[in-house]
Design a protein around this motif. Structure first.
Motif, PDB file in Angstrom:
ATOM      1  N   VAL A  53      48.798  27.940  64.860  1.00 43.34           N
ATOM      2  CA  VAL A  53      48.486  29.695  64.890  1.00 43.34           C
ATOM      3  C   VAL A  53      47.504  30.006  63.670  1.00 43.34           C
ATOM      4  N   ARG A  54      48.364  30.276  62.860  1.00 46.15           N
ATOM      5  CA  ARG A  54      47.416  30.308  61.830  1.00 46.15           C
ATOM      6  C   ARG A  54      46.654  29.828  61.284  1.00 46.15           C
ATOM      7  N   SER A  55      46.440  28.390  61.109  1.00 45.68           N
ATOM      8  CA  SER A  55      45.040  27.683  60.592  1.00 45.68           C
ATOM      9  C   SER A  55      43.937  27.880  61.336  1.00 45.68           C
ATOM     10  N   GLU A  56      44.031  28.204  62.683  1.00 47.94           N
ATOM     11  CA  GLU A  56      43.193  28.303  63.845  1.00 47.94           C
ATOM     12  C   GLU A  56      42.851  29.734  63.831  1.00 47.94           C
ATOM     13  N   ALA A  57      43.350  30.413  63.786  1.00 50.35           N
ATOM     14  CA  ALA A  57      42.788  32.159  63.322  1.00 50.35           C
ATOM     15  C   ALA A  57      42.365  31.995  62.134  1.00 50.35           C
ATOM     16  N   ASP A  58      42.120  31.640  60.911  1.00 42.24           N
ATOM     17  CA  ASP A  58      41.461  31.580  59.885  1.00 42.24           C
ATOM     18  C   ASP A  58      40.063  30.758  60.225  1.00 42.24           C
ATOM     19  N   LYS A  59      40.352  29.931  60.899  1.00 45.47           N
ATOM     20  CA  LYS A  59      38.979  29.121  60.856  1.00 45.47           C
ATOM     21  C   LYS A  59      38.496  29.951  61.771  1.00 45.47           C
ATOM     22  N   ALA A  60      39.009  30.778  63.024  1.00 46.79           N
ATOM     23  CA  ALA A  60      37.703  31.744  63.869  1.00 46.79           C
ATOM     24  C   ALA A  60      37.810  32.892  62.812  1.00 46.79           C
ATOM     25  N   GLY A  61      38.486  33.112  61.738  1.00 42.90           N
ATOM     26  CA  GLY A  61      37.609  34.478  61.047  1.00 42.90           C
ATOM     27  C   GLY A  61      38.257  35.535  61.440  1.00 42.90           C
ATOM     28  N   LEU A  62      39.530  35.290  61.978  1.00 41.74           N
ATOM     29  CA  LEU A  62      40.431  36.656  62.306  1.00 41.74           C
ATOM     30  C   LEU A  62      41.245  37.279  60.892  1.00 41.74           C
ATOM     31  N   LYS A  63      40.799  38.197  61.029  1.00 38.41           N
ATOM     32  CA  LYS A  63      40.998  39.535  59.885  1.00 38.41           C
ATOM     33  C   LYS A  63      42.199  40.560  60.114  1.00 38.41           C
ATOM     34  N   GLY A  64      43.017  40.929  59.125  1.00 35.70           N
ATOM     35  CA  GLY A  64      43.213  42.091  59.365  1.00 35.70           C
ATOM     36  C   GLY A  64      44.445  42.326  60.877  1.00 35.70           C
TER      37      GLY A  64
END
Length: 241
Positions: A53-64
């Motif tokens: 999940v964390r790596s996929e969120a980073d790839k998706a540009g999810l911030k904050g």
């Protein structure tokens, strides 16, 4: 579906499907596949893995995505669950529901963390939580009824543990694989790593029995979550999340 392994997905989907078919009068096993699809973020993924999940969120540009939940700090799994739900919000087609399946690993705060994430915002889908306490294998054991050739193994396991591994499956809390009260070890001793035998415990045991016997391992709560949150989605009677 968000979970950690294929066995978790199979267990949760099998149980949820049983609840759906039992609760919706026009739905049966033959039409089930036309009314729901279990997947990860895309139809090509069978589930979203917690560890990814964390790596996929980073790839998706999810911030904050850090911070508190209301006025309280996040309990274990709250932040990763928030990220997972945000990932589904950014999917090409948002799902109708997201199912979060997790082992508690004998830490009751994990359920609180998932609930914090669910309550964190007005998600455009239903969020269904299933926490196996302490392990998924305990859900399987809840549906185990010894056959004649399994009674000896059950008796020997009960003697070794000094408690009944089915009625008291919640006491199989070991975190070390192969330890005396390891749920995976208990399941192996009873079913010899036979996946079909595991499926039979979940598929053939009456839902009412699983509901009654599964209160201490989180199974009863999961079945009720499916009834309250997922059945209305599939039946078309769901209110807005």
């Amino acid at each position: 579906m968000v979970c950690e392994a294929p066995a978790d997905r199979e267990t949760a989907c099998l149980l949820a499907d049983r609840v759906l078919v039992g609760a919706i009068d026009w739905l049966d096993d033959g039409t089930l596949d036309t009314q729901r699809r279990w997947q990860g973020r895309t139809p090509n993924e069978s589930f979203l893995r917690w560890a990814s999940v964390r790596s996929e969120a980073d790839k998706a540009g999810l911030k904050g995505l850090f911070g508190h939940f209301g006025s309280k700090p996040g309990e274990p799994d709250a932040l990763v669950a928030r990220r997972a739900l945000m990932l589904f919000m950014k999917a090409d087609k948002a799902p109708d529901a997201v199912v979060l399946i997790r082992d508690s690993d004998a830490d009751p705060r994990r359920r609180l963390g998932l609930e914090q994430a669910r309550d964190d915002g007005r998600w455009p889908f239903q969020v269904v939580i299933g926490v196996a306490e302490p392990k998924r294998e305990c859900w399987v054991l809840t549906g185990f009824e010894a056959r004649a050739h399994e009674e000896k193994a059950l008796d020997e396991l009960e003697q070794r543990l000094s408690f009944h591994p089915v009625r008291d499956a919640h006491r199989l809390t070991a975190s070390e694989h192969g330890a005396k009260n390891d749920a995976k070890r208990a399941l192996k001793e009873l079913m010899s790593e036979d996946p079909e035998r595991e499926r039979e415990c979940l598929r053939d045991t009456p839902l009412a029995s699983l509901q009654a016997q599964g209160s201490k391992v989180g199974l009863s709560k999961f079945l009720e979550e499916v009834r309250q949150r997922l059945v209305p989605v599939v039946s078309g009677t769901s209110p807005a999340p």
